[in-house]
Structures are given as C-alpha cells and as structure tokens.
Design a protein around this motif. Sequence first.
Motif, PDB file in Angstrom:
ATOM      1  N   GLY A  41      -9.410   0.361   2.532  1.00  0.00           N
ATOM      2  CA  GLY A  41     -10.390   0.470   3.601  1.00  0.00           C
ATOM      3  C   GLY A  41      -9.711   0.709   4.936  1.00  0.00           C
ATOM      4  N   ILE A  42     -10.464   0.625   6.000  1.00  0.00           N
ATOM      5  CA  ILE A  42      -9.936   0.919   7.319  1.00  0.00           C
ATOM      6  C   ILE A  42      -9.100  -0.246   7.845  1.00  0.00           C
ATOM      7  N   ILE A  43      -8.235   0.061   8.825  1.00  0.00           N
ATOM      8  CA  ILE A  43      -7.415  -0.977   9.458  1.00  0.00           C
ATOM      9  C   ILE A  43      -8.294  -1.780  10.414  1.00  0.00           C
ATOM     10  N   MET A  44      -8.225  -3.098  10.289  1.00  0.00           N
ATOM     11  CA  MET A  44      -9.009  -3.991  11.139  1.00  0.00           C
ATOM     12  C   MET A  44      -8.170  -4.654  12.232  1.00  0.00           C
ATOM     13  N   SER A  45      -6.873  -4.800  11.981  1.00  0.00           N
ATOM     14  CA  SER A  45      -5.990  -5.443  12.951  1.00  0.00           C
ATOM     15  C   SER A  45      -4.567  -4.973  12.699  1.00  0.00           C
ATOM     16  N   MET A  46      -3.748  -4.901  13.755  1.00  0.00           N
ATOM     17  CA  MET A  46      -2.364  -4.435  13.565  1.00  0.00           C
ATOM     18  C   MET A  46      -1.435  -5.106  14.568  1.00  0.00           C
ATOM     19  N   HIS A  47      -0.154  -5.134  14.186  1.00  0.00           N
ATOM     20  CA  HIS A  47       0.881  -5.714  15.055  1.00  0.00           C
ATOM     21  C   HIS A  47       2.157  -4.927  14.855  1.00  0.00           C
ATOM     22  N   LEU A  48       2.659  -4.308  15.939  1.00  0.00           N
ATOM     23  CA  LEU A  48       3.884  -3.513  15.917  1.00  0.00           C
ATOM     24  C   LEU A  48       5.031  -4.352  16.457  1.00  0.00           C
ATOM     25  N   TYR A  49       6.148  -4.374  15.740  1.00  0.00           N
ATOM     26  CA  TYR A  49       7.300  -5.146  16.204  1.00  0.00           C
ATOM     27  C   TYR A  49       8.590  -4.544  15.688  1.00  0.00           C
TER      28      TYR A  49
ATOM     29  N   LEU B  91       5.288  -2.436  11.063  1.00  0.00           N
ATOM     30  CA  LEU B  91       3.882  -2.437  11.448  1.00  0.00           C
ATOM     31  C   LEU B  91       3.111  -3.266  10.434  1.00  0.00           C
ATOM     32  N   LEU B  92       2.536  -4.364  10.922  1.00  0.00           N
ATOM     33  CA  LEU B  92       1.747  -5.254  10.080  1.00  0.00           C
ATOM     34  C   LEU B  92       0.280  -4.872  10.246  1.00  0.00           C
ATOM     35  N   CYS B  93      -0.395  -4.573   9.129  1.00  0.00           N
ATOM     36  CA  CYS B  93      -1.786  -4.114   9.177  1.00  0.00           C
ATOM     37  C   CYS B  93      -2.679  -5.001   8.325  1.00  0.00           C
ATOM     38  N   GLY B  94      -3.794  -5.429   8.900  1.00  0.00           N
ATOM     39  CA  GLY B  94      -4.830  -6.132   8.152  1.00  0.00           C
ATOM     40  C   GLY B  94      -5.969  -5.170   7.859  1.00  0.00           C
ATOM     41  N   TYR B  95      -6.462  -5.168   6.622  1.00  0.00           N
ATOM     42  CA  TYR B  95      -7.381  -4.126   6.188  1.00  0.00           C
ATOM     43  C   TYR B  95      -8.784  -4.652   5.872  1.00  0.00           C
ATOM     44  N   GLU B  96      -9.664  -3.695   5.694  1.00  0.00           N
ATOM     45  CA  GLU B  96     -11.071  -3.976   5.422  1.00  0.00           C
ATOM     46  C   GLU B  96     -11.277  -4.721   4.107  1.00  0.00           C
ATOM     47  N   ASN B  97     -10.377  -4.503   3.142  1.00  0.00           N
ATOM     48  CA  ASN B  97     -10.546  -5.154   1.840  1.00  0.00           C
ATOM     49  C   ASN B  97      -9.914  -6.546   1.784  1.00  0.00           C
ATOM     50  N   GLY B  98      -9.455  -7.065   2.932  1.00  0.00           N
ATOM     51  CA  GLY B  98      -8.880  -8.401   2.986  1.00  0.00           C
ATOM     52  C   GLY B  98      -7.390  -8.464   2.773  1.00  0.00           C
ATOM     53  N   ALA B  99      -6.739  -7.324   2.618  1.00  0.00           N
ATOM     54  CA  ALA B  99      -5.294  -7.283   2.362  1.00  0.00           C
ATOM     55  C   ALA B  99      -4.510  -7.134   3.663  1.00  0.00           C
ATOM     56  N   VAL B 100      -3.264  -7.569   3.642  1.00  0.00           N
ATOM     57  CA  VAL B 100      -2.313  -7.365   4.736  1.00  0.00           C
ATOM     58  C   VAL B 100      -1.084  -6.672   4.162  1.00  0.00           C
ATOM     59  N   THR B 101      -0.659  -5.602   4.817  1.00  0.00           N
ATOM     60  CA  THR B 101       0.509  -4.841   4.375  1.00  0.00           C
ATOM     61  C   THR B 101       1.513  -4.735   5.507  1.00  0.00           C
ATOM     62  N   CYS B 102       2.781  -4.929   5.183  1.00  0.00           N
ATOM     63  CA  CYS B 102       3.859  -4.730   6.151  1.00  0.00           C
ATOM     64  C   CYS B 102       4.512  -3.384   5.869  1.00  0.00           C
ATOM     65  N   TRP B 103       4.399  -2.459   6.812  1.00  0.00           N
ATOM     66  CA  TRP B 103       5.010  -1.142   6.704  1.00  0.00           C
ATOM     67  C   TRP B 103       6.326  -1.133   7.472  1.00  0.00           C
ATOM     68  N   GLY B 104       7.344  -0.473   6.914  1.00  0.00           N
ATOM     69  CA  GLY B 104       8.641  -0.378   7.570  1.00  0.00           C
ATOM     70  C   GLY B 104       9.123   1.057   7.614  1.00  0.00           C
ATOM     71  N   TYR B 105       9.664   1.453   8.757  1.00  0.00           N
ATOM     72  CA  TYR B 105      10.212   2.809   8.866  1.00  0.00           C
ATOM     73  C   TYR B 105      11.653   2.778   8.380  1.00  0.00           C
TER      74      TYR B 105
END
Length: 405
Positions: A187-195, A210-224
């Motif tokens: 689903g869509i991103i509901m909240s995010m935190h860049l660090y 980039l930490l993202c909280g999503y519409e389906n209740g999940a949180v994913t940590c993305w790393g470059y």
Amino acid sequence: MASKPPPPSPAHLLRTHGAAIKALAFSDDNERLYSGDADGTVAVTNTRTLRPVAVWKAHTDGLLGIQEWDGQIVTHGRDNKLHVWQRVQEPAAALGNSAAPLGLQTPQLCYSMDVNALNYCRFSLLPLAGASCTKECHALIAVPNLVESSFADVWTLPSRKRMHAAIGKGGRPDVPSLDGRSTNSTGIIMSMHLYETTHPHTSGRTILRLLCGYENGAVTCWGYTRTDKETSIEGIGWDALWNVRLHVESVMAMAVSRDNSFALTISADHLIGRYDIKTIEEDNADADTACTAHRTKHPGNASIDIHHDGRVCAVGGWDGKIRLYSTKSLKSLGTLEYHRTSCQAVVFARPYPASGAEGSTNTDEADDEMDEGDKVERGRWLAAGGQDQRVSLWTLMDFGGSREK
C-alpha cells in the motif's frame, strides 16, 4: 481514606487557530512553537510570552508537517506543496513584558516544491554537516514519489534536485500477511524517516537509510547500497534491509529516537510497534525478534513523539487523551486529559541543559526575562493539538531522564 490527587491540567492553553490542529513543532532552542491547522494556517508562538508573533495562510489545505531549519521554516500541506519560508524575526517588545499589542508578521516565501500529498505522509528532513554540506545541498528531504504513493523520493535543499527516485520500486519486500498468505502489496507510504548511519566497511563514510511505514501495517528499512553513484532512479541501488508487519491496520504515525536506535509506530489498532534498529544493524539480529508489538488497552491512535532522552513517548488518541509510556517496556506512565476529540499532534520540547549552565557567557538581554528554573520547566513541556482547535501545553515531571546509567 485519603482521596486521590486531582488529575493534571494543562499549564497553558493556546487558542490561536480556527480549525483542527494538524502539526506541531518546537524550535531547537524552545523559543518558538509552530502549529498548523486543517485550513492551512500556520502560527508561530513565542514560548516566553505565549503570544503569536506570526500567523499566516501557508497552504490552501491542511498541514502535514512543520519544522524550523537553518533559519527557515519548512511547511508541508495537503495542497501538494512544500514551502520554505524565511524565519520571522521577533520584535524586541515581544521578548519583554509589555502589554502593548504587536503586529503579526507574515514570513517571506523563499521557494516551493510540488509534492504528492495523497497519503497524508509528511516530509522527513535530514540536515547535513561537514563535507556533506555544500552550497547546493544543505539538507536532504524525503517525500512520497510524485506519481506512485507507495514509493519515495529524496531531494536536495535548497537546490531542489531529485537525488533518489522511486525508492521501493527496485526491491519490494515480500511481507507475509496475518493470515499467512504472501503478498507484495504494502500500500501507500504513511510515514517515513530519513537518516544516515556509519558505513560498516569504510571509515568516515555514511550511508543513507529510509524507514517507511505502510498502509498495510508493515515497516520497511531501505538502504542505499551502491558506492559508485550518489544518485539513483527507479529505486535502483535501494535494497530492503528488513521488513516487519506488526499492525493489523495502517501505520498512522511513526517516531524515531534522536540517535536512530529505535522507532515506535501507532495505528488504529491497540498496538504500539517497537523496532530495535540498533540491534538489527549492529548485532545483525533477526528483525522478527528485534521488533515487537506491545498491546495496550486503547485502540485508535493518531500521533506519537519520543522524548529527547529516549525514555518516554507520548501517544495522542482518537479519544483526545494523551498517554505516556516507557519506550523500553511500553509500560503506562500516566494519562493527560483535556481534549475531547482526536489529539492529532504531540511534540516534546527540548530538555534544557541545567547542568553546566552556570557561568554561561550568554549576554542576551532577553534571557533576563526567563531565569534558569523557567528554562528547565519549559524544557519539560509537552505540546498537544486537537480537533477542538486548541493547543495544550503540559509541564511533565522528570521521569528519570537526567539519571546517568
């Protein structure tokens, strides 16, 4: 039999707005409180006098976020605009005890960006320092992708150049649903935190997360993960480092500790999600064990913030109550009751450094109007904004944050 002590009351109430409060932020020195409402109006309140020094129509729709940064004010609205304003300079009379009425100011608009505000997700600002800070790039700002709300973009400020595009497109995580079936639909991103975090193999180098909280209740940590390019498109180079789904409903809000060691999320459900980022990254712990859902007795939560000492968090509920919890155990520490309708914004003031403050060489005359005790008390403020159009200011007790471990 001794009677129960009376319930706590707000130390101050602000009635500047004519619409529901949607966003709150303190300046780093606690001198200003920023508030934004559902009509797009932003107010800047002097925390010494509790009088507004600026009130203006910053957006044509409701506010999503506000932050003071580098002598400027960043505002993000539901009108698909992100504005950067010059911070107002307060008149000298505003710092004293004069009862003379003061004219309200309107900040000068420095520049704007077109953004995607479909999903009510506010920006995440990462100020840069040292060699990373250049003339064209003083900070990085993360916002939802302009086209697809389930992806994220990272831009540079003040140059407004897109540095990373469509984060999440190149490596969507496979998050199992609560019924055991596998799905890629976050689903869509509901909240995010860049660090930033220290590079594990290269001394003096940092890498983006980039930490993202999503519409389906999940949180994913993305790393470059790429080192050969500083920019990316189509999410290339951004990998899902870990992902966990703790909520049965959409992530409504997320707060991250100042040292980026852990995060907390709230939702329409009765759960508070806790994500031990430091343990996952430094100890290579399994995310499913390092991230836990804590059950509370109170479903329906709208806002959350973590105190700067990292020990206490505040959660604003749909019932208007503000509940305080230990961030370690999520044990209840008390409830603040004033707002009768949803409390959609909460924010802690910055603790005042009482120790070592004596002998300060600060000769600002304005400081004479507020003594050391007043500054310490202001550093214990919690601000909350409700649909009742009011901002409540609470002076909290010391929960032990000053104790050294």
